[in-house]
Write a protein that holds these residues in place. Structure first.
Motif: not given
Lengths: 521, 425
Positions: B333-358
């Motif tokens: 769920l929290l990763a989902g919230v982070a995903g919303l923020c990431q999309a908004a900040q990048e103004q796009q949905g990048d399927p390669e984003t967040g690699a290595g964030y874990e």
């Protein structure tokens, strides 16, 4: 007169002792755990190191074994002043310590373990054949029958213990320290160990034996050194220290009445088992508990006697729902069918189980006294799941009072408490669930004399209030003294039932050893 | 050996001296920094230069250092006090291990996490990039950039306290980020539909990983590794392998540009006169909620118990499986919230984003002082860890440290922090 002045100065005119520890002091932080302690280990003797938990026995041994390297005082080994810097350093000096927690690698074979750390090497590779041959030779010499090829994790704990001893001897240790070696052994295995000890004595080894069990001390000790609160109370030949005097040295006071059990006034039938069976699990060939019938009344303590593998602990675990629905037969609690599903259903129906290993299965050592004491009963005191810290604190405080727990703070991690106090926290946890039936599996294992007595008193008080207790203990005197009735299990089946007047050590032991004993009888 | 004097403990004295040196250095650094913010970096640097030239002995030493490292006089002076602060702290911490007195609190995990943060923060004070560290915007950006990692780290904390690990959060973040972009940009869904749907997706991913590990007893490392690969693949499937941006492809192959959805702009905006990012607010709110669950709800206690001793917890009636699964659900769920923020900040949905964030999230949790073996730790520690990592990154970047060196330095800091956190008996 204080026993502290009763130090017997043995005038050793023969050769130098194997080990002489002189004026050993050790502090952990501001906590002085050893103060000016002397210890002398001679060749060909068994020195029993006795003391209540927290007396400093383990610390003293760990200093000798090179685990604790910062201390004051001197260690002389065979006339040389030494200072073991690591366990391998100590081993090189001829000192082998067999700790309660075994130091074997479970996934390796017996032979590999025996030669662990100094493998026999040929051209840079481990010579397994040679290791096997030499390990076999060693085990044969010791009269230990263990297949050298089997992996340690597949062996029963007793054989693991013997492997540990073989490992110590493979290093040509002259001084062997055994820290409560029999805590996991059954009677025949204890016999075997004692024979081995006798054999080692004859070879001129010096043996330090740490134990809480009075019978063992009487059987095995040549000399006894007693520690109390980190101080050397005294050392005396075993013949000069009859049990009463020894206990006085241990606790610093006379224990007038060891087992405070009042006559029980059994009430109505609390628990009835009919044909209770625990189904075989994990590749077991037979059910660990088979067709057990028994009755426990309110206010009664029923003891369950039996040796290792009797199935007593499995009976408790099965009844408590720890094996899920892997049980058959009927269990009635106060006349109502007991639903056996999981520990939480058992708890909600008023059953509590104090497990036989408080560190492994009883307590969460990393949590506070409060968190542990309220863990099992948390649903009762956290409406909608929201916790009420103030309520938890006050409940824990009153529980601690009931079990006479002594802790510096209720917020301290249980890990830092002594064994006796840890056990009291585990007991407090179960009292908080207000059980109707209390299953106690080895409630006094590894705790000191004073704490034992307090546990007995608590058991007595609880039954006065109408609680029913089922008790497993491997200490015969405890079983005989605390139980109103005794049921004996052998290989999962009931072999005998005694009441207080008919129970004698011999009869209980005979029943516990099952038919084999009866045949020889 | 027999003469033990309990009246006087040399440890306490050393601890006091060490702490004194630390505090004095700290105050001087802060004073210098305050002066720098008020007077301007250049101004103060000039004054310092003049002052140094007046002192022949010091000027030659400092001058040499300044020439060697191409740094300003002011920075050189601050470095001296920074080193002083570290030495003082080290002395105090060492003494604190031996005594119970003044400095034993230095060994508390919270204190160590705070001190790690203070040291990193002071690094910014010392290397202020000619005053850039004194600007509000720098801090706002540091917090904003740390927020996404912080959100992941909060979920990770829950899982790690329960004795597990969640390697799937980076991929789940990407999946949610892609899905959210698709819903908001392409399909034009309203946020009150798309946001819950995306959060549900994240929670379901977590729930799936949790069920696999807790329900079927597969090691969490393996189960969540599978989720990490699976969710990444799903993100690429959902997006068709491309970035979901405001450039929408028409059926005839041409592109048309749509407006950035309002919800994106809102999440990416700032409040309080532009001094605080909404993303940071979201992070703080989530951290507080997580803290409440962990510290004040039965579920949190059960999680600590399971992480500390699973068998003892089970035999105390703790519902082990469901508690564990819920921790993975929360992490998803929290990763989902982070995903919303990431999309908004990048103004796009990048399927390669967040690699290595874990891995960054795990590093944050560990630097905070939550133990990887489970049973010990907390959200407060993770909050401190987030700030430490966030500020470290920001300070290195405002000083234009190249990424290669930045990564190496971060590695060193992780080891140093964990070494400092190690429990002593």
């Amino acid at each position: 007169m204080s026993p502290r002045s009763q130090v017997t100065h043995a005038h050793d005119t023969d050769n130098e002792p194997l080990v002489r520890m002189v004026g050993i002091s050790k502090k952990f932080g501001a906590n002085q755990v050893l103060r000016n302690v002397d210890l002398e280990i001679r060749a060909g003797e068994v020195l029993v190191l006795a003391g209540e938990n927290g007396a400093g026995k383990s610390t003293l041994i760990k200093i000798l074994g090179g685990v604790h390297t910062e201390f004051d005082g001197e260690i002389w080994i065979q006339g040389r002043l030494v200072r073991p810097k690591s366990p391998s350093d100590a081993a090189a000096l001829g000192v082998a310590v067999i700790y309660q927690e075994l130091s074997l690698v479970p996934t390796m074979t017996v032979a590999d373990n025996v030669f662990l750390g100094r493998s026999i090497v040929k051209r840079g590779f481990v010579d397994h054949d040679e290791q096997r041959r030499r390990a076999q030779q060693l085990l044969d010499q010791l009269g230990i029958e263990i297949p050298v090829e089997s992996r340690v994790e597949d062996l029963p704990i007793a054989q693991q213990q013997l492997t540990e001893i073989a490992k110590a001897l493979a290093r040509n240790a002259r001084v062997i320290v055994m820290d409560e070696p029999t805590s996991a052994l059954n009677a025949p295995e204890v016999e075997k160990l004692f024979n081995l000890v006798k054999d080692l004595k004859q070879r001129g080894c010096g043996i330090v034996y740490i134990t809480h069990k009075m019978e063992e001390i009487q059987r095995i000790a040549d000399r006894i050194t007693v520690l109390r609160d980190g101080e050397h109370v005294g050392t005396a030949p075993a013949s000069d220290l009859p049990p009463a005097r020894l206990i006085q040295w241990l606790v610093g006071r006379e224990i007038e009445e060891q087992f405070p059990r009042h006559a029980a006034t059994p009430g109505h039938e609390r628990l009835r088992l009919r044909g209770f069976t625990v189904l075989p699990m994990h590749g077991q060939l037979r059910p660990p508990v088979e067709n057990v019938d028994l009755v426990v009344r309110a206010g009664e303590i029923v003891g369950i006697g039996g040796l290792q593998g009797s199935g007593a602990s499995e009976l408790f675990m099965g009844l408590f729902g720890a094996y899920g629905q892997n049980v058959r037969g009927e269990a009635l609690l106060d006349g109502k069918l007991l639903r056996i599903q999981s520990p939480s259903t058992a708890i909600s129906q008023g059953v509590a189980l104090l497990t036989n290993d408080r560190k492994a299965t009883g307590l969460v050592l990393s949590m506070s006294v409060i968190a542990n004491a309220t863990l099992a009963g948390l649903p009762r005191i956290s409406p909608m799941g929201w916790r009420r810290p103030a309520l938890e604190r006050s409940i824990t405080a009153s529980l601690c009072d009931r079990v006479s727990l002594r802790a510096a703070s209720l917020d301290m991690e249980v890990e830092w408490l002594s064994g006796g106090n840890q056990q009291k926290v585990a007991l407090a946890k179960w009292l908080q669930t207000e059980p109707r039936l209390l299953l106690l599996d080895e409630p006094t294992r590894g705790i000191d004399v004073g704490a034992k007595r307090e546990v007995y008193q608590l058991m007595d008080a609880l039954t006065q209030q109408g609680l029913a207790i089922l008790l497993i203990t491997s200490e015969l005197p405890e079983l005989l003294a605390m139980s109103d009735r005794i049921i004996v299990l052998h290989r999962g089946m009931v072999t005998a039932e005694f009441d207080r007047s008919s129970a004698t050590p011999e009869r209980v032991l005979a029943a516990a050893m099952g038919r084999q004993m009866a045949n020889r009888g | 050996m027999a003469h033990q004097n309990h009246q006087y403990s040399p440890g306490t004295a050393r601890a006091t001296i060490g702490l004194g040196i630390f505090l004095v250095s700290l105050l001087i650094l802060i004073a210098l920094f305050a002066a720098e913010v008020l007077a301007g970096f250049g101004e103060l640097d000039q004054k310092m230069q003049t002052a140094i030239t007046g002192l022949p002995g010091i000027s030659s030493v400092l001058g040499l250092a300044m020439n060697l490292f191409h740094c300003h006089a002011l920075t050189a002076i601050k470095v001296v006090f920074y080193v002083g602060a570290i030495i003082g702290l080290a002395v105090a911490a060492r003494a604190g291990r031996e005594t119970r007195g003044v400095a034993s609190w230095l060994n508390l995990p919270v204190c160590r996490a705070i001190l790690a943060l203070v040291l990193v923060f002071l690094l910014g004070v010392v290397f202020s990039a000619e005053g850039a560290f004194g600007i509000v915007g720098t801090h706002r950006d540091a917090l904003r950039q740390a927020s996404v990692f912080g959100l992941l780290a909060c979920g990770m904390t829950l899982v790690i306290i329960g004795g597990g690990i969640d390697l799937g959060v980076g991929s789940v973040l990407a999946l949610v980020s892609v899905t959210f972009s698709l819903m908001s940009i392409h399909w034009g869904w309203q946020p009150w539909v798309s946001v819950p749907a995306c959060l549900l997706l994240g929670a379901m991913c977590g729930g799936l990983a949790g069920t696999i590990t807790a329900g079927f007893r597969i090691q969490p490392f393996v189960a969540t590794l599978a989720m990490m690969v699976f969710a990444r693949g799903l993100a690429k499937t959902v997006s068709g392998g491309t970035k979901i941006s405001t450039a929408v492809k028409n059926p005839d192959g041409t592109f048309r540009y749509v407006d950035v959805p309002a919800v994106f702009r809102f999440i990416d905006s700032r409040i309080l006169d532009g001094n605080l990012s909404v993303v940071t607010v979201i992070f703080i709110v989530c951290a507080v909620l997580t803290w409440i669950l962990l510290a004040r709800h039965r579920w949190g206690t059960h999680l600590y118990a399971i992480g500390g001793n699973e068998e003892a917890a089970r035999l105390s009636g703790v519902p082990v499986t469901s508690t564990k699964i819920l921790s993975y659900v929360a992490s998803g769920l929290l990763a989902g919230v982070a995903g919303l923020c990431q999309a908004a900040q990048e103004q796009q949905g990048d399927p390669e984003t967040g690699a290595g964030y874990e891995l960054t999230a795990i590093a944050i949790v560990v630097i905070g002082g939550t133990t990887l073996t489970g049973g010990r730790g907390g959200i407060g520690l993770t909050l401190l860890g987030t700030l430490t990592i966030g500020y470290l990154e920001k300070i290195l970047s405002i000083n234009a440290v190249p990424e290669a060196s930045r990564l190496m330095l971060t590695g060193v800091i992780i080891v140093a922090a964990v070494l400092a956190q190690r429990r002593k008996r």
